[in-house]
Scaffold this active site. Sequence first.
Site, PDB file in Angstrom:
ATOM      1  N   GLU A 204       0.844  -1.211   0.000  1.00  0.00           N
ATOM      2  CA  GLU A 204       0.000   0.000   0.000  1.00  0.00           C
ATOM      3  C   GLU A 204       0.878   1.259   0.000  1.00  0.00           C
ATOM      4  O   GLU A 204       0.738   2.134   0.859  1.00  0.00           O
ATOM      5  CB  GLU A 204      -0.984  -0.022   1.180  1.00  0.00           C
ATOM      6  CG  GLU A 204      -1.938  -1.198   1.108  1.00  0.00           C
ATOM      7  CD  GLU A 204      -3.108  -1.147   2.076  1.00  0.00           C
ATOM      8  OE1 GLU A 204      -3.166  -0.235   2.912  1.00  0.00           O
ATOM      9  OE2 GLU A 204      -3.981  -2.039   1.973  1.00  0.00           O
ATOM     10  N   GLU A 338      -4.885  -8.866  -0.166  1.00  0.00           N
ATOM     11  CA  GLU A 338      -5.587  -8.526   1.078  1.00  0.00           C
ATOM     12  C   GLU A 338      -7.058  -8.378   0.736  1.00  0.00           C
ATOM     13  O   GLU A 338      -7.422  -7.489  -0.043  1.00  0.00           O
ATOM     14  CB  GLU A 338      -5.052  -7.229   1.699  1.00  0.00           C
ATOM     15  CG  GLU A 338      -3.716  -7.403   2.392  1.00  0.00           C
ATOM     16  CD  GLU A 338      -3.300  -6.179   3.194  1.00  0.00           C
ATOM     17  OE1 GLU A 338      -4.174  -5.468   3.747  1.00  0.00           O
ATOM     18  OE2 GLU A 338      -2.082  -5.934   3.270  1.00  0.00           O
TER      19      GLU A 338
HETATM   20  O1  AHR Z   1      -4.788  -6.138   7.144  1.00  0.00           O
HETATM   21  C1  AHR Z   1      -4.673  -4.979   7.893  1.00  0.00           C
HETATM   22  C2  AHR Z   1      -4.061  -3.815   7.122  1.00  0.00           C
HETATM   23  O2  AHR Z   1      -4.909  -3.454   6.084  1.00  0.00           O
HETATM   24  C3  AHR Z   1      -2.746  -4.070   6.432  1.00  0.00           C
HETATM   25  O3  AHR Z   1      -1.662  -3.947   7.267  1.00  0.00           O
HETATM   26  C4  AHR Z   1      -2.726  -3.021   5.374  1.00  0.00           C
HETATM   27  O4  AHR Z   1      -1.984  -3.389   4.253  1.00  0.00           O
HETATM   28  C5  AHR Z   1      -4.189  -2.798   5.063  1.00  0.00           C
HETATM   29  O5  AHR Z   1      -4.525  -1.472   5.049  1.00  0.00           O
END
Ligand code: AHR
Length: 533
Positions: A204, A338
């Site tokens: 991110e 994710e």
């Molecule tokens: O999964 C939790 C968080 O969500 C992670 O660290 C990040 O990459 C995302 O914003």
Amino acid sequence: MKAIRGRRPAMPLMDVGLALILVALASPFAGAQKVELSVDASKPGAKIDRNLFGQFAEHLGHGIYEGVWVGPDSTIPNTRGIRNDVVAALKALKVPNVRWPGGCFADEYHWRKGVGSQRPATLNPNWGGVIEPNTFGTTEYMDFIDQIGAQAYVSVNLGSGTPQEAAEWLEYLTTAQPTALAKERAANGHPAPYKVNYLGLGNESWDCGGNMTPEYYLSQMKIYTRFVRNYNPEQQEKQQMLKIAVGPGGGEPRWTEWTETIMKAYQHHTWSWDINGLSMHSYTVVKWPPAYKSVGFGETEYAQILKSTLEMEDLVTKHSTIMDKYDPQKAVALVVDEWGGWYAPLPGSNPGFLMQQNSQRDAILASLNLNIFARHADRVRMANIAQMINVLQAMILTDKEKMVVTPTYYVYKMYVPFQDATFLPVAFDAGTYTQGDIKLPRVDAIAANDKTGKLWLEVTNVDPNRAAEIEVGLTGVVATSAAGETLTAPKVDSVNAFDAPHTVVPRPISAKAQGGKLILKLEPKSVTVVAVE
Ligand code: AHR
């Protein structure tokens, strides 16, 4: 009529009729929605990469510490500090890869603090500001994935680290030659080089990874792909390490611009830089900050969350379309590393630990997303649910020595046959489930042939009130029966708790063919996977 000895006298015919009507009304299949579904086994599609069933484990809350790592001196049964109960449960899922150490944590992680006998205590500023003891580091991660039989997906620090730091980490991990770093690895207990199959180039980077513009990230990422090398002799020709760049975090213009920038550059990439994957993050949250309860909710929240999760389809399509423009051969995978439901923290828990329960709604959410990924298997070749243990939409919850597996865990277990199976087209009219002003497809389904040629079918009945009767027709194969498992629950928010671990568990289901068609009777709010014989 003469009564048979020992039995009650036979019922008069009228009473029999009434009894049958009452039984029918009490049956969960009363008023079942009939759905005709056809599978075309003569038109095989893309491989459903087993990496679609990947996991994500960040140094966050009790995801690693307590969830995986208890330390060798713990009274909780462990192997070199790693929980035996968790390893056994994960082995059953055939986890293909585990993304580690983050997440946002990765862009502040300095690997040297997590190797050797001297491990300094540092901070975890992203997640509760707690102490990071660094007792779980490179050796322990590699041991853990080895114990569960998964491959390494290491995310290097592109935010606050340097290309040199990341390059040295990979040298430490993968060099066979006797460099100082390889000798250090040997001194730390692993003379043979490790395999690193997937490399994440930051996380991110448009946000917690350093708030970079796409152009700035691109120039950084090119440097990392050039210098962060895998030296393992067994990964030079075959099993080459795949490099995954940071991609979008949504569907808005800033994300389409991000995908455009990276993919446009990729189109003209040279020998000195390359990527194999573009990451995408998308949580089912409805709105930030996460406010939906993970347990103790009703049908309205069930429908709202599922409506939101189905946006994954448009998101995948949107970014795949951009990727197709610059990479029509689909060399670069879209890696949804994710995803999952993100709800309000459990009352009384540290909000920075992202602890939530996991209900039958999450089982349905998981199957709907896995089916979307499978339908896009030509481009989506890896996905990692967030997160594996005790964090967000977890497989497993632990509390000291106690462990419970979640409804989502069972979905992953039931989907094991789809790992590396070949997608088969399925046609059906889903019908509509309506809750207030929300309208959702009532059913969803995928089918695939596994490596042995066996045909597997998954059907999700989204409707929490009506059963579904699925009439399955098959082209290119003759079916006589089907058998497998179905997962449903008393309520949409039913969960497995430490003191009631078997509330949501799969049960056997089977069906016989009638007139060449299989009739599957599915309970409301259920996920079903069957093998067709
Ligand atoms: O999964 C939790 C968080 O969500 C992670 O660290 C990040 O990459 C995302 O914003």
